[in-house]
Design a protein around this motif. Sequence first.
Motif, PDB file in Angstrom:
ATOM      1  N   SER A  26       0.827  -1.204   0.000  1.00  0.00           N
ATOM      2  CA  SER A  26       0.000   0.000   0.000  1.00  0.00           C
ATOM      3  C   SER A  26       0.864   1.258   0.000  1.00  0.00           C
ATOM      4  CB  SER A  26      -0.911  -0.020   1.228  1.00  0.00           C
ATOM      5  OG  SER A  26      -1.629   1.182   1.337  1.00  0.00           O
ATOM      6  N   PHE A  27       1.924   1.253   0.807  1.00  0.00           N
ATOM      7  CA  PHE A  27       2.826   2.403   0.865  1.00  0.00           C
ATOM      8  C   PHE A  27       3.483   2.652  -0.492  1.00  0.00           C
ATOM      9  CE2 PHE A  27       7.250   3.800   1.338  1.00  0.00           C
ATOM     10  CZ  PHE A  27       7.059   5.070   1.875  1.00  0.00           C
ATOM     11  N   LEU A  28       3.988   1.594  -1.120  1.00  0.00           N
ATOM     12  CA  LEU A  28       4.644   1.754  -2.415  1.00  0.00           C
ATOM     13  C   LEU A  28       3.653   2.158  -3.503  1.00  0.00           C
ATOM     14  CD1 LEU A  28       7.104  -1.289  -2.393  1.00  0.00           C
ATOM     15  CD2 LEU A  28       7.640   1.134  -2.028  1.00  0.00           C
ATOM     16  N   ALA A  29       2.433   1.616  -3.430  1.00  0.00           N
ATOM     17  CA  ALA A  29       1.432   1.960  -4.442  1.00  0.00           C
ATOM     18  C   ALA A  29       1.128   3.451  -4.423  1.00  0.00           C
ATOM     19  CB  ALA A  29       0.159   1.150  -4.196  1.00  0.00           C
ATOM     20  N   ARG A  30       1.074   4.024  -3.244  1.00  0.00           N
ATOM     21  CA  ARG A  30       0.816   5.467  -3.142  1.00  0.00           C
ATOM     22  C   ARG A  30       2.057   6.288  -3.474  1.00  0.00           C
ATOM     23  NH1 ARG A  30      -2.482   9.284  -0.770  1.00  0.00           N
ATOM     24  NH2 ARG A  30      -4.043   7.732  -0.235  1.00  0.00           N
ATOM     25  N   ALA A  36      -1.826  12.283  -8.813  1.00  0.00           N
ATOM     26  CA  ALA A  36      -3.272  12.269  -9.043  1.00  0.00           C
ATOM     27  C   ALA A  36      -3.866  10.872  -8.913  1.00  0.00           C
ATOM     28  CB  ALA A  36      -3.578  12.832 -10.432  1.00  0.00           C
ATOM     29  N   LEU A  37      -3.023   9.832  -9.033  1.00  0.00           N
ATOM     30  CA  LEU A  37      -3.525   8.458  -9.001  1.00  0.00           C
ATOM     31  C   LEU A  37      -3.085   7.691  -7.754  1.00  0.00           C
ATOM     32  CD1 LEU A  37      -2.854   7.491 -12.737  1.00  0.00           C
ATOM     33  CD2 LEU A  37      -5.020   8.195 -11.704  1.00  0.00           C
ATOM     34  N   ALA A  38      -2.424   8.382  -6.830  1.00  0.00           N
ATOM     35  CA  ALA A  38      -1.886   7.699  -5.654  1.00  0.00           C
ATOM     36  C   ALA A  38      -2.978   7.012  -4.841  1.00  0.00           C
ATOM     37  CB  ALA A  38      -1.129   8.696  -4.775  1.00  0.00           C
ATOM     38  N   SER A  39      -4.060   7.739  -4.594  1.00  0.00           N
ATOM     39  CA  SER A  39      -5.144   7.166  -3.798  1.00  0.00           C
ATOM     40  C   SER A  39      -5.798   5.984  -4.510  1.00  0.00           C
ATOM     41  CB  SER A  39      -6.184   8.242  -3.490  1.00  0.00           C
ATOM     42  OG  SER A  39      -7.246   7.709  -2.740  1.00  0.00           O
ATOM     43  N   SER A  40      -6.006   6.110  -5.814  1.00  0.00           N
ATOM     44  CA  SER A  40      -6.621   5.020  -6.576  1.00  0.00           C
ATOM     45  C   SER A  40      -5.725   3.783  -6.597  1.00  0.00           C
ATOM     46  CB  SER A  40      -6.898   5.468  -8.016  1.00  0.00           C
ATOM     47  OG  SER A  40      -7.845   6.509  -8.042  1.00  0.00           O
ATOM     48  N   ASN A  41      -4.431   4.004  -6.687  1.00  0.00           N
ATOM     49  CA  ASN A  41      -3.494   2.890  -6.700  1.00  0.00           C
ATOM     50  C   ASN A  41      -3.501   2.145  -5.357  1.00  0.00           C
ATOM     51  OD1 ASN A  41      -2.135   2.091  -8.993  1.00  0.00           O
ATOM     52  ND2 ASN A  41      -0.124   2.549  -8.142  1.00  0.00           N
ATOM     53  N   GLU A  42      -3.543   2.923  -4.270  1.00  0.00           N
ATOM     54  CA  GLU A  42      -3.600   2.307  -2.947  1.00  0.00           C
ATOM     55  C   GLU A  42      -4.899   1.517  -2.774  1.00  0.00           C
ATOM     56  OE1 GLU A  42      -2.848   3.620   1.698  1.00  0.00           O
ATOM     57  OE2 GLU A  42      -3.550   5.103   0.237  1.00  0.00           O
ATOM     58  N   THR A  43      -5.990   2.084  -3.270  1.00  0.00           N
ATOM     59  CA  THR A  43      -7.276   1.381  -3.209  1.00  0.00           C
ATOM     60  C   THR A  43      -7.218   0.063  -3.963  1.00  0.00           C
ATOM     61  OG1 THR A  43      -8.495   3.466  -3.015  1.00  0.00           O
ATOM     62  CG2 THR A  43      -9.727   1.551  -3.793  1.00  0.00           C
ATOM     63  N   SER A  44      -6.504   0.049  -5.078  1.00  0.00           N
ATOM     64  CA  SER A  44      -6.382  -1.175  -5.869  1.00  0.00           C
ATOM     65  C   SER A  44      -5.739  -2.304  -5.065  1.00  0.00           C
ATOM     66  CB  SER A  44      -5.555  -0.907  -7.130  1.00  0.00           C
ATOM     67  OG  SER A  44      -6.176   0.047  -7.951  1.00  0.00           O
ATOM     68  N   ARG A  99      -7.573  -3.421 -12.594  1.00  0.00           N
ATOM     69  CA  ARG A  99      -7.311  -2.064 -12.135  1.00  0.00           C
ATOM     70  C   ARG A  99      -6.178  -1.401 -12.918  1.00  0.00           C
ATOM     71  NH1 ARG A  99     -10.732   0.808  -9.031  1.00  0.00           N
ATOM     72  NH2 ARG A  99      -8.974   1.835  -8.001  1.00  0.00           N
ATOM     73  N   SER A 100      -5.158  -2.166 -13.267  1.00  0.00           N
ATOM     74  CA  SER A 100      -4.056  -1.579 -14.041  1.00  0.00           C
ATOM     75  C   SER A 100      -4.496  -1.235 -15.454  1.00  0.00           C
ATOM     76  CB  SER A 100      -2.868  -2.546 -14.072  1.00  0.00           C
ATOM     77  OG  SER A 100      -3.206  -3.731 -14.770  1.00  0.00           O
ATOM     78  N   ASP A 101      -5.468  -1.970 -15.974  1.00  0.00           N
ATOM     79  CA  ASP A 101      -5.996  -1.655 -17.296  1.00  0.00           C
ATOM     80  C   ASP A 101      -6.792  -0.353 -17.267  1.00  0.00           C
ATOM     81  OD1 ASP A 101      -6.429  -2.521 -20.092  1.00  0.00           O
ATOM     82  OD2 ASP A 101      -8.534  -2.577 -19.472  1.00  0.00           O
ATOM     83  N   ARG A 102      -7.453  -0.100 -16.134  1.00  0.00           N
ATOM     84  CA  ARG A 102      -8.228   1.127 -15.988  1.00  0.00           C
ATOM     85  C   ARG A 102      -7.334   2.318 -15.665  1.00  0.00           C
ATOM     86  NH1 ARG A 102     -13.226   0.869 -12.152  1.00  0.00           N
ATOM     87  NH2 ARG A 102     -13.445   2.904 -13.151  1.00  0.00           N
ATOM     88  N   ARG A 107       0.199   1.838 -13.865  1.00  0.00           N
ATOM     89  CA  ARG A 107       0.391   0.386 -13.987  1.00  0.00           C
ATOM     90  C   ARG A 107       1.742  -0.061 -13.443  1.00  0.00           C
ATOM     91  NH1 ARG A 107      -0.626  -1.072 -19.779  1.00  0.00           N
ATOM     92  NH2 ARG A 107      -2.773  -0.611 -19.099  1.00  0.00           N
ATOM     93  N   ARG A 108       2.800   0.661 -13.786  1.00  0.00           N
ATOM     94  CA  ARG A 108       4.136   0.268 -13.336  1.00  0.00           C
ATOM     95  C   ARG A 108       4.234   0.301 -11.813  1.00  0.00           C
ATOM     96  NH1 ARG A 108       8.777   3.080 -12.098  1.00  0.00           N
ATOM     97  NH2 ARG A 108      10.758   1.953 -12.427  1.00  0.00           N
ATOM     98  N   ALA A 109       3.704   1.352 -11.217  1.00  0.00           N
ATOM     99  CA  ALA A 109       3.733   1.469  -9.761  1.00  0.00           C
ATOM    100  C   ALA A 109       2.923   0.346  -9.106  1.00  0.00           C
ATOM    101  CB  ALA A 109       3.183   2.824  -9.326  1.00  0.00           C
ATOM    102  N   LEU A 110       1.802  -0.026  -9.729  1.00  0.00           N
ATOM    103  CA  LEU A 110       0.955  -1.072  -9.173  1.00  0.00           C
ATOM    104  C   LEU A 110       1.656  -2.428  -9.233  1.00  0.00           C
ATOM    105  CD1 LEU A 110      -1.830  -1.380  -7.915  1.00  0.00           C
ATOM    106  CD2 LEU A 110      -2.754  -1.857 -10.194  1.00  0.00           C
ATOM    107  N   VAL A 111       2.327  -2.698 -10.349  1.00  0.00           N
ATOM    108  CA  VAL A 111       3.050  -3.968 -10.496  1.00  0.00           C
ATOM    109  C   VAL A 111       4.188  -4.056  -9.476  1.00  0.00           C
ATOM    110  CG1 VAL A 111       4.535  -5.306 -12.024  1.00  0.00           C
ATOM    111  CG2 VAL A 111       2.421  -4.289 -12.906  1.00  0.00           C
ATOM    112  N   ILE A 112       4.954  -2.965  -9.332  1.00  0.00           N
ATOM    113  CA  ILE A 112       6.082  -2.974  -8.393  1.00  0.00           C
ATOM    114  C   ILE A 112       5.599  -3.138  -6.960  1.00  0.00           C
ATOM    115  CG2 ILE A 112       7.933  -1.580  -7.415  1.00  0.00           C
ATOM    116  CD1 ILE A 112       8.335  -0.361 -10.185  1.00  0.00           C
TER     117      ILE A 112
END
Length: 288
Positions: A26-30, A36-44, A99-102, A107-112
């Motif tokens: 969660s920390f890395l995703a944010r 602008a997408l930090a919160s959405s990435n953490e939610t994912s 979620r990465s498709d949306r 996407r890169r941050a979400l995968v890592i």
Amino acid sequence: MLSITLGPLAFPLPPLLLLLSLLLASFLARRLAPAALASSNETSIWLAAGLGLLAARAAHVLRHAQAYADSPWAALDFRDGGWVTGPGLAVAAVVLLWRSDRLPLARRALVISAGSGLALWASLQGAVLLSLPDADLRALPAVVLRPLPAVAPGTAPAAAPAAQAQPLSALLDGRPLVVNLWATWCGPCRAEMPVLAAAQRQRPDVRFVFANQGELPEVVQRYLAAERLALDDVWLDIGSALGPALGSRGLPTTVFFSADGQRVDAHFGLLNAAALQARLSRWPAPAR
């Protein structure tokens, strides 16, 4: 290792390892995603974890549907430790792909972040296994137990002579072995005791050993008499050495061994009837 202690409290280890891994992801995703997408990435991350856990639980309940049929509400008791990892990981991966498709920019941050969390979880699991001697992982520990003296009619609780102490390994008699660590002061131990007592009566093909931790014989005898619990195979672990030898310093702890003494399952915390039946299903009851 099944549990860790913090002061007077004991906590099951697997959920803590999972939580640490999710917090890192969660920390890395944010942190790694565009602002602008930090919160959405953490939610994912949390969405994938939540749906993955539900899938892992559902797979366990479906696999042991007969055990949960008599008490459907037990399916919601996540404390019983019933999960199937494969379906859970598969569902979490599908959610992350969706979620990465949306959110292609994240996407890169979400995968890592998801990969880092998974790697931490696997590493922590491996470290826990490596921290225990091989004997603790596979076989019965060489801890000596004393049988609870029988109470003769008309005598004081501790008046009957004590039988000979034996190592736990000596209790193998050709049947699968279920070892329950408990104490009279332990609320969850008291709550699950009727379930274990009923299983002992219903499954004579499985040996149930109740290893009381650190209490005097008369204390245990008074408790069993007051609760009208007719248990066989009640033993005393005066030095409370069995828990650490099995990787748990908290109560209750229940460990399952095959007929040849190989450890096949373990649970820290309260066992409900459905969870116990699910674990015993690895040894089908003989036809009568």
